[in-house]
Every structure is written in C-alpha cells, then in structure tokens.
Design an enzyme around this catalytic site. Structure first.
Site, PDB file in Angstrom:
ATOM      1  N   ASP A   1       0.850  -1.197   0.000  1.00  0.00           N
ATOM      2  CA  ASP A   1       0.000   0.000   0.000  1.00  0.00           C
ATOM      3  C   ASP A   1       0.885   1.246   0.000  1.00  0.00           C
ATOM      4  O   ASP A   1       1.635   1.484   0.946  1.00  0.00           O
ATOM      5  CB  ASP A   1      -0.891  -0.019   1.246  1.00  0.00           C
ATOM      6  CG  ASP A   1      -2.024   0.984   1.180  1.00  0.00           C
ATOM      7  OD1 ASP A   1      -1.993   1.865   0.304  1.00  0.00           O
ATOM      8  OD2 ASP A   1      -2.945   0.892   2.009  1.00  0.00           O
ATOM      9  N   ASP A   2       0.813   2.036  -1.080  1.00  0.00           N
ATOM     10  CA  ASP A   2       1.592   3.280  -1.212  1.00  0.00           C
ATOM     11  C   ASP A   2       3.089   3.040  -1.359  1.00  0.00           C
ATOM     12  O   ASP A   2       3.898   3.907  -1.017  1.00  0.00           O
ATOM     13  CB  ASP A   2       1.353   4.223  -0.018  1.00  0.00           C
ATOM     14  CG  ASP A   2      -0.067   4.755   0.051  1.00  0.00           C
ATOM     15  OD1 ASP A   2      -0.857   4.478  -0.861  1.00  0.00           O
ATOM     16  OD2 ASP A   2      -0.381   5.465   1.029  1.00  0.00           O
TER      17      ASP A   2
ATOM     18  N   CYS B   1      -6.232   4.526  -3.332  1.00  0.00           N
ATOM     19  CA  CYS B   1      -6.482   3.163  -2.846  1.00  0.00           C
ATOM     20  C   CYS B   1      -7.683   2.418  -3.421  1.00  0.00           C
ATOM     21  O   CYS B   1      -7.526   1.450  -4.147  1.00  0.00           O
ATOM     22  CB  CYS B   1      -6.633   3.188  -1.327  1.00  0.00           C
ATOM     23  SG  CYS B   1      -5.086   3.248  -0.435  1.00  0.00           S
TER      24      CYS B   1
ATOM     25  N   ARG C   1      -7.829  -0.884  -6.193  1.00  0.00           N
ATOM     26  CA  ARG C   1      -8.150  -2.253  -5.771  1.00  0.00           C
ATOM     27  C   ARG C   1      -9.348  -2.799  -6.541  1.00  0.00           C
ATOM     28  O   ARG C   1      -9.394  -3.988  -6.891  1.00  0.00           O
ATOM     29  CB  ARG C   1      -8.392  -2.280  -4.262  1.00  0.00           C
ATOM     30  CG  ARG C   1      -7.121  -2.042  -3.483  1.00  0.00           C
ATOM     31  CD  ARG C   1      -7.331  -1.550  -2.050  1.00  0.00           C
ATOM     32  NE  ARG C   1      -6.079  -0.984  -1.575  1.00  0.00           N
ATOM     33  CZ  ARG C   1      -5.086  -1.685  -1.028  1.00  0.00           C
ATOM     34  NH1 ARG C   1      -5.221  -2.982  -0.842  1.00  0.00           N
ATOM     35  NH2 ARG C   1      -3.973  -1.095  -0.657  1.00  0.00           N
TER      36      ARG C   1
ATOM     37  N   LYS D   1      -5.737  -5.755   3.829  1.00  0.00           N
ATOM     38  CA  LYS D   1      -6.594  -4.597   3.583  1.00  0.00           C
ATOM     39  C   LYS D   1      -7.568  -4.870   2.447  1.00  0.00           C
ATOM     40  O   LYS D   1      -7.167  -5.250   1.354  1.00  0.00           O
ATOM     41  CB  LYS D   1      -5.712  -3.392   3.253  1.00  0.00           C
ATOM     42  CG  LYS D   1      -6.480  -2.128   2.915  1.00  0.00           C
ATOM     43  CD  LYS D   1      -5.517  -0.982   2.651  1.00  0.00           C
ATOM     44  CE  LYS D   1      -6.250   0.254   2.169  1.00  0.00           C
ATOM     45  NZ  LYS D   1      -5.339   1.394   1.972  1.00  0.00           N
TER      46      LYS D   1
ATOM     47  N   HIS E   1     -10.756  -2.529   1.717  1.00  0.00           N
ATOM     48  CA  HIS E   1     -10.988  -1.146   1.293  1.00  0.00           C
ATOM     49  C   HIS E   1     -11.943  -0.990   0.110  1.00  0.00           C
ATOM     50  O   HIS E   1     -11.789  -0.092  -0.718  1.00  0.00           O
ATOM     51  CB  HIS E   1      -9.664  -0.443   0.996  1.00  0.00           C
ATOM     52  CG  HIS E   1      -9.702   1.008   1.392  1.00  0.00           C
ATOM     53  ND1 HIS E   1      -8.622   1.848   1.259  1.00  0.00           N
ATOM     54  CD2 HIS E   1     -10.711   1.754   1.912  1.00  0.00           C
ATOM     55  CE1 HIS E   1      -8.951   3.054   1.686  1.00  0.00           C
ATOM     56  NE2 HIS E   1     -10.213   3.019   2.086  1.00  0.00           N
TER      57      HIS E   1
ATOM     58  N   SER F   1      -8.129   1.620   5.445  1.00  0.00           N
ATOM     59  CA  SER F   1      -6.748   2.036   5.709  1.00  0.00           C
ATOM     60  C   SER F   1      -6.457   2.102   7.204  1.00  0.00           C
ATOM     61  O   SER F   1      -7.354   2.360   8.016  1.00  0.00           O
ATOM     62  CB  SER F   1      -6.471   3.402   5.075  1.00  0.00           C
ATOM     63  OG  SER F   1      -6.500   3.320   3.667  1.00  0.00           O
TER      64      SER F   1
ATOM     65  N   HIS G   1       1.536   2.228   4.059  1.00  0.00           N
ATOM     66  CA  HIS G   1       0.619   3.349   4.286  1.00  0.00           C
ATOM     67  C   HIS G   1       0.800   3.861   5.711  1.00  0.00           C
ATOM     68  O   HIS G   1       0.966   3.081   6.642  1.00  0.00           O
ATOM     69  CB  HIS G   1      -0.820   2.854   4.079  1.00  0.00           C
ATOM     70  CG  HIS G   1      -1.860   3.921   4.048  1.00  0.00           C
ATOM     71  ND1 HIS G   1      -2.187   4.671   5.152  1.00  0.00           N
ATOM     72  CD2 HIS G   1      -2.670   4.363   3.049  1.00  0.00           C
ATOM     73  CE1 HIS G   1      -3.150   5.524   4.831  1.00  0.00           C
ATOM     74  NE2 HIS G   1      -3.459   5.356   3.558  1.00  0.00           N
TER      75      HIS G   1
ATOM     76  N   ASP H   1      -0.502  -0.652  -4.856  1.00  0.00           N
ATOM     77  CA  ASP H   1      -1.786  -0.123  -5.320  1.00  0.00           C
ATOM     78  C   ASP H   1      -1.658   1.224  -6.018  1.00  0.00           C
ATOM     79  O   ASP H   1      -2.476   1.580  -6.865  1.00  0.00           O
ATOM     80  CB  ASP H   1      -2.787  -0.030  -4.161  1.00  0.00           C
ATOM     81  CG  ASP H   1      -2.346   0.923  -3.057  1.00  0.00           C
ATOM     82  OD1 ASP H   1      -1.150   1.280  -2.988  1.00  0.00           O
ATOM     83  OD2 ASP H   1      -3.211   1.322  -2.245  1.00  0.00           O
ATOM     84  N   ASN H   2      -0.649   2.009  -5.663  1.00  0.00           N
ATOM     85  CA  ASN H   2      -0.402   3.308  -6.299  1.00  0.00           C
ATOM     86  C   ASN H   2       0.984   3.779  -5.853  1.00  0.00           C
ATOM     87  O   ASN H   2       1.702   3.057  -5.166  1.00  0.00           O
ATOM     88  CB  ASN H   2      -1.482   4.342  -5.938  1.00  0.00           C
ATOM     89  CG  ASN H   2      -1.828   4.409  -4.465  1.00  0.00           C
ATOM     90  OD1 ASN H   2      -2.924   4.045  -4.042  1.00  0.00           O
ATOM     91  ND2 ASN H   2      -0.882   4.841  -3.649  1.00  0.00           N
TER      92      ASN H   2
ATOM     93  N   LYS I   1       1.519   9.528  -5.204  1.00  0.00           N
ATOM     94  CA  LYS I   1       0.111   9.250  -4.939  1.00  0.00           C
ATOM     95  C   LYS I   1      -0.744  10.508  -5.101  1.00  0.00           C
ATOM     96  O   LYS I   1      -0.321  11.604  -4.777  1.00  0.00           O
ATOM     97  CB  LYS I   1      -0.008   8.709  -3.501  1.00  0.00           C
ATOM     98  CG  LYS I   1      -1.423   8.475  -2.993  1.00  0.00           C
ATOM     99  CD  LYS I   1      -1.390   7.907  -1.587  1.00  0.00           C
ATOM    100  CE  LYS I   1      -2.800   7.715  -1.031  1.00  0.00           C
ATOM    101  NZ  LYS I   1      -2.807   7.005   0.254  1.00  0.00           N
TER     102      LYS I   1
END
Length: 461
Positions: free
Chosen positions: A38-39, A78, A82, A131, A133, A156, A210, A262-263, A283
């Site tokens: 994540d991130d 996010c 996903r 996660k 989300h 998150s 994250h 994810d990004n 992001k």
C-alpha cells in the site's frame, strides 16, 4: 460372501484411480499468490534501483521471473486501484472514484465479478489477508465477493476504528500495528497450509507502508532509510516467508506469484512516505510517480528468468490473465478493460493494446498511446496536510521512452502530435459511454449547532 474381498479390492482400486485422476486435474491448475503493498513507491525496491533498502526476496522474484518497468495501477489512490485489480475494469465504470471510509455506507457492488469469483468456479480455495478497502458493510465484504476466507482490516490503517475482522465479524477491536505485517504473514502461511491439495488463490494485501508506519521490533533500525526502510524490509521478509512455505510444500513450481503496489508513494508524508525514484510526483497525481508501480512476477519453470518488460501493462490485466490460465470464461455481459498477459509472461511476446486513460478520482487528466503521453491543463494545488503542493501547468506532452521522469514538455515542439493525442484522448473518453455517478463515500456532518453557539458567544462578548 466369497466375493467380498474381491469387491473391496475393486472398490479400493476405483477410489485410488479416481484420486490419482483428481490429483492430475488439480495439478494442471496453478496456485496464485498476489502480494499487494500500500503506497509503495517505484524507488523503494532494490530491483527498481533502491540502494538504501534491502529487498532480496522481492529481487529474487524479479531475477527468477519478470520485472515490469511500465506497469500502471488503475488509479493513483487506494479504493479505485483495488477495484480495478479485482475486476479487470476501470473503476470509473463502477462509480468508484474515491476512497471509502469507516463511515461509508457504500462499497463495490456485489454484482461486480472478481478474480476470486472466477477462480471459485474452478474449484479454488480463495482467501484474502489484509486490507480490503472496498466497503465494510457485510454486503460489500470479501465473503460476498468470491472469497471463502477473510482476515484483516477493512480499510486504511490511519482511519477511525481500525479493527481486525475474520470473515464478517470483528475479531479484535485493538490492533497493535507494530505486528501487523507479521500477523498477516502468519495468517497467510496458515492459509497455504490449510489448502492441502486444493488449488488456491491468496490475496495478501498489506496495509504497510501506508501511514502510520510500523515495523516489528526486530526490524527497527535495520535499513538505511529510517523507519520507512525498516517497514519495507519487513515486507520483504514476509515475501520470503511465503516463498519458503511454497518451497517447503513442494508447490513453488505450480504457483504464479505477483508482487505489486496499489499506487505511488504518499510524498507529502516526507520520510514516512516512499520514493518515486526517477518518476514525477506520487500518490494522488496522474504523473507517472502516482500511477506507475513496481511490479514483479515469477512462476518457476514457466516464466523465463530475468525478463524485463518495458511496454505498457496494467493492474487490470491480472483478471483476464488468471482467467485464461485456468480456462475460465471471461464475463461477456460487461466490459473488461484488462488484457491477457499470457504472451508477455510465457512467450516473450507483447500485450495487446498500448493505450491508457489517466483518472484522478472522477477527473480525466491524461492519456497514453505507446510511448507518448498527454496531460490536460491543470489548475495546480496549493497543498494540504494530506496532499502535496503541485504547480499549475498547461497542456503537457511527453515521450515516456526517452523521458520517463516527465521533465521535458514537447507540446510546443510537436504541435501536430499534441493535437493528435488530444483528439485520441477525447475519443477514448467518448467511447467509454455514460459512466455511473460517483459513489458517495461520506457526507459532512451538520455542525450548525456549534456554529450557532459560536456566533451566540461571540455576540455576547
């Protein structure tokens, strides 16, 4: 009664043959392990150029498989990213343009078809650890989206009411985030062990890195990039544990493993955010740093080691890729935007299609065609606690092959190419057809009572 031993022997032989036949069928179906950070930034892994963070296990996947250097997420934030991964569809087609919150009463529609639902029809054991989300109300949770098992946090880890859920129930209201990566790893290993001979799909979606970021005590101080680097090194340890378990069970050669993000990195978080490497921004922005994510995959004996794929590929491509690999029919009643990566993974070939529409939330901001990328004029953003300051710009045109960092605007030098790209972008948007309204993630509270008291007190003073 004289024939009873013969009958029993025949029955045993029948069961033995049937068992071998079942095993042969099952052995033809690969396992899938998809590990999602994540991130995580493009410049946060050794195999993508990081020299201050050690990631030997993720680097191993790249060395023994394939590294994608121009792999795009479906979104620079996010929830939409996903949704795009799991359904193979642009999140805008689902009205998922923003991030869901603990107070959200919406989520990804159960009518959407996920990778897990496709694999479930082929007899797969499907599980998500980490996660989600995509909505925390029961109708939106993983068990209603094709997953047999779920353990993790539904949104998150910086949001209110962080809890561990198992299935549809809250298992723990208090989460010690220092041990989150370790907990997810242990749950993942249990899932693999419990799968037995059944083919499985494990979606391991880490909350890290994250913010707020945490590493377990044994990883604190182990990297050369502070706590953020420690967090990434623990994620790499987790990848290593999964690989070790697959090897221990003798199924590494029958498992496709993917690692991605994810990004891009949340740069406004400074040293608690990641690095986009040589890419621009991160992001929340549709420059490459926000959407291009580090991605590697391996399938021992199937994917030729050491491949590097430099052309466009997207997170939405895994849906049709996994479907094709198991011989599942891709849904015909909806548009699937992803493309099968089979030719890339197994034939040293190319992905079909070379275009991509860049969206930030519901705002369509850019377009890619081959090596060329155009961005619409942008009014700029002054900056906030949660989002980086970015200067305004006019129309931008880049050649990503020569300038992946998007530093040289070629719009003035190539006016005809700029006009052609603008027309192609507008046509691509038009061809999407009508898109649904954006789902409401949350609405502001009515604080008029406080405003009344404030004005009253001010008048009295």
């Amino acid at each position: 009664m004289k024939n009873l031993p013969i009958m029993l022997l025949s029955f045993w032989l029948f069961l033995a043959c049937e068992s071998k036949e079942d095993q042969a069928i099952k052995s033809d179906l690969p396992n899938f392990v998809f590990i999602f950070a994540d991130d995580l930034g493009y410049g946060d892994l050794g195999c993508f150029g990081a020299s201050d963070i050690a990631t030997p296990n993720i680097d191993r996947i790249a060395a023994e498989g394939i590294k994608f250097t121009s792999f795009l997420s479906a979104s620079p934030v996010c929830s939409p990213s996903r949704a795009g991964l799991l359904t193979g569809r642009m999140p805008q087609r689902m009205g998922i343009n923003t991030v869901f919150f603990p107070e959200s009463l919406t989520g990804m529609d159960p009518e959407e078809i996920t990778i897990a639902e496709i694999l479930k029809t082929k007899g797969y054991r499907t599980g998500i650890v980490g996660k989600w989300h995509l909505g925390h109300l029961e109708r939106f949770l993983p068990l209603n989206q094709g997953f047999y098992e779920y353990f993790g946090i539904p949104y998150s880890n910086d949001m209110a009411s962080v809890v561990y859920m198992r299935g549809n129930e809250v298992e723990a209201y208090h989460v010690d985030q220092r041990y989150m990566t370790r907990t997810y790893t242990e749950e993942s290993l249990k899932f693999i062990d419990a799968s037995g001979d059944q083919p499985f799909f494990l979606y391991l979606a880490h909350n890290m890195p994250h913010v707020p970021i945490y590493a377990s005590p044994e990883f604190e101080g182990t990297s050369n990039r502070g706590l953020y680097g420690d967090v990434i090194q623990e994620l790499d340890w987790s990848v290593g544990e999964v690989l070790r378990k697959l090897e221990e069970k003798g199924i590494l050669e029958n498992t496709l493993i993917v690692f991605s993000s994810d990004n891009g990195p949340w740069l406004v978080m400074e040293d608690h955010g990641g690095s986009a490497g040589h890419l621009r921004e991160g992001k929340q922005f549709t420059f490459e740093g926000g959407v291009r994510v580090p991605t590697v995959a391996m399938w021992k004996g199937k994917i030729e080691p050491g491949q590097v794929y430099e052309d466009l590929a997207t997170q939405m491509d895994w849906f049709p890729t996994f479907s094709q690999l198991v011989g599942a029919e891709i849904p015909q009643d909806r548009i699937i935007d992803g493309k099968d990566l089979g030719p890339v993974l197994f034939e040293n070939g190319n992905r079909e299609g070379d275009t991509f529409l860049y969206y930030m939330l519901s705002s369509q901001e850019g377009y890619r065609e081959g090596d060329w990328k155009i961005k619409r004029p942008y009014a700029g953003f002054a900056g906030s606690r949660g989002m980086k300051r970015v200067e305004a710009h006019d129309t931008l045109l880049f050649n990503l092959k020569n300038d992946p960092g998007e530093t040289i605007n070629l719009a003035g030098e190539y006016p005809e190419k700029t006009a052609q790209m603008m027309r192609a972008m507008d046509l691509s948007v038009k061809q999407l057809g009508p898109l649904p309204e954006s789902k409401v993630a949350r609405t502001p509270p009515d604080n008029s009572h406080f405003e009344y008291l404030d004005s009253k007190n001010k008048a009295m003073n």
